[in-house]
Design a protein around this motif. Structure first.
Motif, PDB file in Angstrom:
ATOM      1  N   VAL A  71      72.438  28.894  46.468  1.00  0.00           N
ATOM      2  CA  VAL A  71      71.319  28.177  47.064  1.00  0.00           C
ATOM      3  C   VAL A  71      71.573  27.946  48.549  1.00  0.00           C
ATOM      4  O   VAL A  71      72.721  27.830  48.997  1.00  0.00           O
ATOM      5  CB  VAL A  71      71.082  26.822  46.356  1.00  0.00           C
ATOM      6  N   THR A  73      58.080  23.646  39.892  1.00  0.00           N
ATOM      7  CA  THR A  73      57.401  24.577  40.780  1.00  0.00           C
ATOM      8  C   THR A  73      56.099  23.972  41.297  1.00  0.00           C
ATOM      9  O   THR A  73      55.371  23.308  40.560  1.00  0.00           O
ATOM     10  CB  THR A  73      57.106  25.918  40.069  1.00  0.00           C
ATOM     11  N   VAL A 105      56.712  27.654  45.005  1.00  0.00           N
ATOM     12  CA  VAL A 105      58.101  27.390  45.385  1.00  0.00           C
ATOM     13  C   VAL A 105      58.770  26.634  44.240  1.00  0.00           C
ATOM     14  O   VAL A 105      58.214  25.668  43.716  1.00  0.00           O
ATOM     15  CB  VAL A 105      58.193  26.564  46.682  1.00  0.00           C
ATOM     16  N   GLN A 165      61.909  24.372  42.883  1.00  0.00           N
ATOM     17  CA  GLN A 165      62.993  23.481  43.270  1.00  0.00           C
ATOM     18  C   GLN A 165      63.861  23.181  42.055  1.00  0.00           C
ATOM     19  O   GLN A 165      63.344  22.983  40.950  1.00  0.00           O
ATOM     20  CB  GLN A 165      62.441  22.163  43.823  1.00  0.00           C
ATOM     21  N   GLN A 184      68.105  18.277  45.674  1.00  0.00           N
ATOM     22  CA  GLN A 184      67.139  19.330  45.386  1.00  0.00           C
ATOM     23  C   GLN A 184      67.386  20.548  46.257  1.00  0.00           C
ATOM     24  O   GLN A 184      67.676  20.421  47.453  1.00  0.00           O
ATOM     25  CB  GLN A 184      65.705  18.808  45.576  1.00  0.00           C
ATOM     26  N   TYR A 185      67.279  21.717  45.633  1.00  0.00           N
ATOM     27  CA  TYR A 185      67.503  22.986  46.309  1.00  0.00           C
ATOM     28  C   TYR A 185      66.383  23.958  45.934  1.00  0.00           C
ATOM     29  O   TYR A 185      65.895  23.941  44.799  1.00  0.00           O
ATOM     30  CB  TYR A 185      68.851  23.602  45.908  1.00  0.00           C
ATOM     31  N   THR A 186      66.026  24.809  46.868  1.00  0.00           N
ATOM     32  CA  THR A 186      65.043  25.852  46.588  1.00  0.00           C
ATOM     33  C   THR A 186      65.724  27.002  45.854  1.00  0.00           C
ATOM     34  O   THR A 186      66.819  27.432  46.222  1.00  0.00           O
ATOM     35  CB  THR A 186      64.408  26.367  47.888  1.00  0.00           C
ATOM     36  N   ASP A 239      65.324  30.962  44.329  1.00  0.00           N
ATOM     37  CA  ASP A 239      64.566  32.197  44.578  1.00  0.00           C
ATOM     38  C   ASP A 239      64.164  32.906  43.289  1.00  0.00           C
ATOM     39  O   ASP A 239      64.327  34.120  43.151  1.00  0.00           O
ATOM     40  CB  ASP A 239      65.386  33.144  45.464  1.00  0.00           C
TER      41      ASP A 239
END
Length: 262
Positions: A157, A176, A180, A182, A190-192, A194
Protein backbone atom coordinates in the motif's frame (compact mmCIF):
# COMPACT_ATOMS: atom_id res chain seq x y z
CA UNK A 1 -30.57 -22.22 -31.20
CA UNK A 2 -34.19 -21.64 -30.12
CA UNK A 3 -35.83 -24.43 -28.15
CA UNK A 4 -39.31 -25.78 -28.81
CA UNK A 5 -40.33 -25.05 -25.22
CA UNK A 6 -39.16 -22.20 -22.96
CA UNK A 7 -36.08 -23.20 -20.97
CA UNK A 8 -36.22 -22.42 -17.24
CA UNK A 9 -32.75 -21.76 -15.81
CA UNK A 10 -31.63 -21.41 -12.19
CA UNK A 11 -28.58 -19.18 -11.53
CA UNK A 12 -26.60 -19.72 -8.33
CA UNK A 13 -24.17 -16.78 -8.07
CA UNK A 14 -23.28 -14.54 -5.12
CA UNK A 15 -22.36 -11.43 -7.14
CA UNK A 16 -25.55 -9.64 -8.33
CA UNK A 17 -23.86 -7.83 -11.25
CA UNK A 18 -22.30 -11.07 -12.49
CA UNK A 19 -25.63 -12.90 -12.21
CA UNK A 20 -27.44 -10.20 -14.19
CA UNK A 21 -24.71 -10.31 -16.83
CA UNK A 22 -25.18 -14.07 -17.21
CA UNK A 23 -28.96 -13.63 -17.42
CA UNK A 24 -28.52 -10.99 -20.14
CA UNK A 25 -26.20 -13.25 -22.18
CA UNK A 26 -28.57 -16.22 -21.87
CA UNK A 27 -31.56 -14.19 -23.07
CA UNK A 28 -29.55 -12.70 -25.92
CA UNK A 29 -28.64 -16.22 -27.05
CA UNK A 30 -32.26 -17.37 -26.74
CA UNK A 31 -35.05 -14.93 -25.75
CA UNK A 32 -37.20 -17.94 -24.78
CA UNK A 33 -34.91 -18.65 -21.82
CA UNK A 34 -36.35 -17.51 -18.50
CA UNK A 35 -34.51 -17.35 -15.17
CA UNK A 36 -36.51 -19.07 -12.44
CA UNK A 37 -34.41 -17.56 -9.64
CA UNK A 38 -31.01 -16.07 -8.82
CA UNK A 39 -29.65 -17.42 -5.53
CA UNK A 40 -26.55 -16.10 -3.73
CA UNK A 41 -25.40 -19.00 -1.55
CA UNK A 42 -25.46 -22.64 -0.50
CA UNK A 43 -28.16 -22.27 2.17
CA UNK A 44 -30.57 -20.38 -0.08
CA UNK A 45 -30.01 -22.83 -2.93
CA UNK A 46 -30.69 -25.90 -0.80
CA UNK A 47 -33.90 -24.31 0.51
CA UNK A 48 -35.09 -23.28 -2.98
CA UNK A 49 -34.34 -26.65 -4.58
CA UNK A 50 -36.18 -28.46 -1.79
CA UNK A 51 -39.24 -26.23 -2.28
CA UNK A 52 -39.08 -26.14 -6.10
CA UNK A 53 -37.54 -29.46 -7.21
CA UNK A 54 -38.94 -29.26 -10.76
CA UNK A 55 -39.03 -25.49 -11.36
CA UNK A 56 -36.03 -25.44 -13.71
CA UNK A 57 -34.43 -27.66 -16.33
CA UNK A 58 -30.83 -26.39 -16.08
CA UNK A 59 -28.62 -24.84 -13.38
CA UNK A 60 -25.72 -22.41 -13.82
CA UNK A 61 -23.80 -22.75 -10.56
CA UNK A 62 -20.85 -20.64 -9.41
CA UNK A 63 -18.36 -22.88 -7.62
CA UNK A 64 -17.04 -20.63 -4.87
CA UNK A 65 -19.87 -18.91 -3.01
CA UNK A 66 -19.59 -16.71 0.06
CA UNK A 67 -20.84 -19.44 2.40
CA UNK A 68 -18.85 -22.29 0.88
CA UNK A 69 -18.31 -24.39 -2.24
CA UNK A 70 -21.51 -24.87 -4.23
CA UNK A 71 -20.75 -28.61 -4.34
CA UNK A 72 -22.03 -28.69 -0.75
CA UNK A 73 -25.54 -28.26 -2.20
CA UNK A 74 -25.36 -31.80 -3.60
CA UNK A 75 -24.62 -33.19 -0.14
CA UNK A 76 -27.67 -31.47 1.39
CA UNK A 77 -30.38 -32.02 -1.24
CA UNK A 78 -31.00 -33.99 -4.40
CA UNK A 79 -30.20 -32.14 -7.62
CA UNK A 80 -31.87 -33.79 -10.61
CA UNK A 81 -31.09 -31.11 -13.20
CA UNK A 82 -27.93 -30.93 -15.33
CA UNK A 83 -25.44 -28.37 -13.99
CA UNK A 84 -23.09 -26.02 -15.82
CA UNK A 85 -20.48 -24.86 -13.33
CA UNK A 86 -19.17 -21.29 -13.43
CA UNK A 87 -15.78 -20.38 -12.03
CA UNK A 88 -13.20 -17.61 -12.07
CA UNK A 89 -10.52 -20.27 -11.63
CA UNK A 90 -9.29 -22.68 -14.29
CA UNK A 91 -9.58 -25.58 -11.85
CA UNK A 92 -7.69 -28.51 -13.35
CA UNK A 93 -10.04 -30.98 -11.67
CA UNK A 94 -13.00 -29.67 -13.67
CA UNK A 95 -11.37 -30.59 -16.97
CA UNK A 96 -11.48 -34.27 -16.08
CA UNK A 97 -15.24 -34.11 -15.66
CA UNK A 98 -16.13 -32.03 -18.70
CA UNK A 99 -16.03 -35.08 -20.96
CA UNK A 100 -18.45 -36.91 -18.64
CA UNK A 101 -21.43 -34.61 -19.12
CA UNK A 102 -20.56 -32.05 -16.45
CA UNK A 103 -19.75 -28.78 -18.19
CA UNK A 104 -18.18 -25.55 -16.95
CA UNK A 105 -17.52 -22.03 -18.19
CA UNK A 106 -14.94 -19.52 -17.03
CA UNK A 107 -15.46 -15.95 -15.86
CA UNK A 108 -15.53 -13.37 -17.30
CA UNK A 109 -18.35 -14.80 -19.38
CA UNK A 110 -17.88 -15.43 -23.06
CA UNK A 111 -21.15 -15.59 -25.00
CA UNK A 112 -19.77 -18.17 -27.43
CA UNK A 113 -18.69 -20.50 -24.62
CA UNK A 114 -22.09 -20.20 -22.92
CA UNK A 115 -23.80 -20.86 -26.25
CA UNK A 116 -21.72 -24.03 -26.71
CA UNK A 117 -22.61 -25.17 -23.18
CA UNK A 118 -26.32 -24.66 -23.94
CA UNK A 119 -26.00 -26.61 -27.18
CA UNK A 120 -24.34 -29.46 -25.30
CA UNK A 121 -27.15 -29.40 -22.71
CA UNK A 122 -29.80 -29.58 -25.44
CA UNK A 123 -28.07 -32.51 -27.13
CA UNK A 124 -28.32 -34.50 -23.91
CA UNK A 125 -31.55 -32.98 -22.55
CA UNK A 126 -33.73 -35.94 -23.41
CA UNK A 127 -31.51 -38.42 -21.62
CA UNK A 128 -32.15 -37.26 -18.03
CA UNK A 129 -29.31 -36.78 -15.52
CA UNK A 130 -26.07 -38.42 -16.52
CA UNK A 131 -25.56 -41.76 -14.82
CA UNK A 132 -23.43 -41.31 -11.73
CA UNK A 133 -23.38 -37.51 -12.11
CA UNK A 134 -24.13 -36.94 -8.42
CA UNK A 135 -21.28 -39.21 -7.37
CA UNK A 136 -18.95 -37.45 -9.82
CA UNK A 137 -19.83 -34.06 -8.37
CA UNK A 138 -19.26 -35.23 -4.80
CA UNK A 139 -15.89 -36.68 -5.82
CA UNK A 140 -15.03 -33.40 -7.54
CA UNK A 141 -15.95 -31.51 -4.35
CA UNK A 142 -13.51 -33.63 -2.35
CA UNK A 143 -10.74 -32.98 -4.88
CA UNK A 144 -11.24 -29.21 -4.82
CA UNK A 145 -11.53 -29.08 -1.04
CA UNK A 146 -8.20 -30.88 -0.78
CA UNK A 147 -6.61 -28.11 -2.81
CA UNK A 148 -5.23 -25.30 -0.66
CA UNK A 149 -6.18 -22.05 -2.41
CA UNK A 150 -3.46 -19.42 -2.31
CA UNK A 151 -5.46 -16.70 -0.63
CA UNK A 152 -3.91 -13.26 -0.50
CA UNK A 153 -1.85 -12.75 2.65
CA UNK A 154 -0.63 -9.18 2.22
CA UNK A 155 -0.89 -6.02 0.14
CA UNK A 156 1.60 -3.33 -0.85
CA UNK A 157 0.00 0.00 0.00
CA UNK A 158 1.06 3.60 -0.63
CA UNK A 159 1.91 5.60 2.46
CA UNK A 160 3.32 9.07 1.85
CA UNK A 161 6.36 8.45 -0.35
CA UNK A 162 6.72 4.76 0.48
CA UNK A 163 5.20 1.37 -0.22
CA UNK A 164 4.35 -0.56 2.93
CA UNK A 165 3.42 -4.24 3.34
CA UNK A 166 -0.01 -4.66 4.94
CA UNK A 167 -1.08 -8.09 6.14
CA UNK A 168 -4.61 -9.14 5.26
CA UNK A 169 -5.09 -10.28 8.87
CA UNK A 170 -4.60 -6.66 10.01
CA UNK A 171 -7.54 -5.41 7.91
CA UNK A 172 -10.89 -5.03 9.67
CA UNK A 173 -12.91 -4.05 6.61
CA UNK A 174 -12.70 -2.91 3.00
CA UNK A 175 -14.94 -0.10 1.77
CA UNK A 176 -15.55 1.21 -1.73
CA UNK A 177 -16.87 4.61 -2.81
CA UNK A 178 -16.46 6.44 -6.11
CA UNK A 179 -14.58 3.42 -7.52
CA UNK A 180 -11.86 3.74 -4.84
CA UNK A 181 -11.33 0.93 -2.30
CA UNK A 182 -10.07 1.69 1.18
CA UNK A 183 -8.76 -0.86 3.67
CA UNK A 184 -9.18 -0.01 7.35
CA UNK A 185 -6.90 -1.75 9.84
CA UNK A 186 -7.72 -2.69 13.41
CA UNK A 187 -5.57 0.32 14.42
CA UNK A 188 -8.05 2.48 12.45
CA UNK A 189 -5.54 3.39 9.73
CA UNK A 190 -6.88 3.59 6.19
CA UNK A 191 -5.04 2.80 2.98
CA UNK A 192 -6.05 2.81 -0.67
CA UNK A 193 -6.08 -0.67 -2.24
CA UNK A 194 -5.55 -1.20 -5.98
CA UNK A 195 -8.26 -3.87 -6.29
CA UNK A 196 -12.02 -3.81 -6.71
CA UNK A 197 -14.23 -5.50 -4.11
CA UNK A 198 -15.06 -8.16 -6.71
CA UNK A 199 -11.34 -8.96 -7.11
CA UNK A 200 -10.81 -8.95 -3.34
CA UNK A 201 -13.74 -11.30 -2.84
CA UNK A 202 -12.00 -13.88 -5.02
CA UNK A 203 -8.58 -13.36 -3.40
CA UNK A 204 -9.43 -13.26 0.31
CA UNK A 205 -9.97 -16.29 2.54
CA UNK A 206 -13.79 -16.71 2.75
CA UNK A 207 -13.42 -18.17 6.23
CA UNK A 208 -12.13 -14.79 7.43
CA UNK A 209 -13.76 -12.25 5.10
CA UNK A 210 -17.40 -11.79 4.07
CA UNK A 211 -18.90 -9.65 1.30
CA UNK A 212 -21.53 -7.84 3.35
CA UNK A 213 -22.94 -5.73 0.51
CA UNK A 214 -21.82 -3.76 -2.54
CA UNK A 215 -19.70 -1.42 -0.43
CA UNK A 216 -18.17 -3.56 2.34
CA UNK A 217 -16.10 -6.68 2.88
CA UNK A 218 -15.70 -7.35 6.59
CA UNK A 219 -13.37 -9.53 8.62
CA UNK A 220 -14.78 -11.88 11.23
CA UNK A 221 -12.68 -10.46 14.09
CA UNK A 222 -14.01 -6.95 13.40
CA UNK A 223 -17.65 -7.94 14.02
CA UNK A 224 -18.66 -6.73 17.51
CA UNK A 225 -22.43 -7.12 17.41
CA UNK A 226 -25.28 -7.67 14.98
CA UNK A 227 -28.63 -5.88 15.34
CA UNK A 228 -31.96 -6.49 13.63
CA UNK A 229 -32.84 -3.77 11.13
CA UNK A 230 -35.85 -2.84 8.98
CA UNK A 231 -37.29 -5.23 6.37
CA UNK A 232 -35.49 -8.33 7.58
CA UNK A 233 -32.03 -6.82 7.27
CA UNK A 234 -29.18 -6.94 9.79
CA UNK A 235 -26.99 -4.07 10.98
CA UNK A 236 -23.39 -5.11 11.65
CA UNK A 237 -21.31 -3.07 14.09
CA UNK A 238 -17.56 -3.36 13.74
CA UNK A 239 -14.52 -2.28 15.69
CA UNK A 240 -13.17 0.01 14.44
CA UNK A 241 -16.50 1.54 13.49
CA UNK A 242 -17.19 1.71 9.76
CA UNK A 243 -17.62 4.96 7.84
CA UNK A 244 -21.23 4.01 6.95
CA UNK A 245 -23.84 1.55 8.21
CA UNK A 246 -22.97 -2.03 7.25
CA UNK A 247 -26.30 -3.60 6.29
CA UNK A 248 -26.87 -7.23 5.35
CA UNK A 249 -29.81 -7.60 2.97
CA UNK A 250 -32.60 -10.04 3.79
CA UNK A 251 -31.42 -12.31 0.96
CA UNK A 252 -27.86 -12.36 2.35
CA UNK A 253 -28.82 -12.99 5.99
CA UNK A 254 -28.69 -16.83 5.76
CA UNK A 255 -25.21 -16.72 4.18
CA UNK A 256 -24.00 -14.26 6.83
CA UNK A 257 -25.33 -16.42 9.67
CA UNK A 258 -23.72 -19.52 8.15
CA UNK A 259 -20.40 -17.63 7.89
CA UNK A 260 -20.54 -16.40 11.49
CA UNK A 261 -21.50 -19.87 12.76
CA UNK A 262 -18.74 -21.61 10.81
Amino acid sequence: MHSTAPLQVLIIEDEPVTARNLQHILQEIDPAITVAAILPGVAESVNWLQQHPAACQLIFMDIRLTDGLSFEIFGQTRVEQPVIFVTAYNDYALQAFKANGIDYVLKPYDAEEISQALQKFRRFAGNGPAAGAREQVLQLMKMLQQEQPAYKQSFLVHFREKLLPLEAAQIAWFYTANEVVQACTFEHRQYTIDFTLEQLQQQLDPQLFFRANRQFIIQRRAVQEVNFFFNGRLLVRTLPEATEKILISKARVPAFKAWMNN
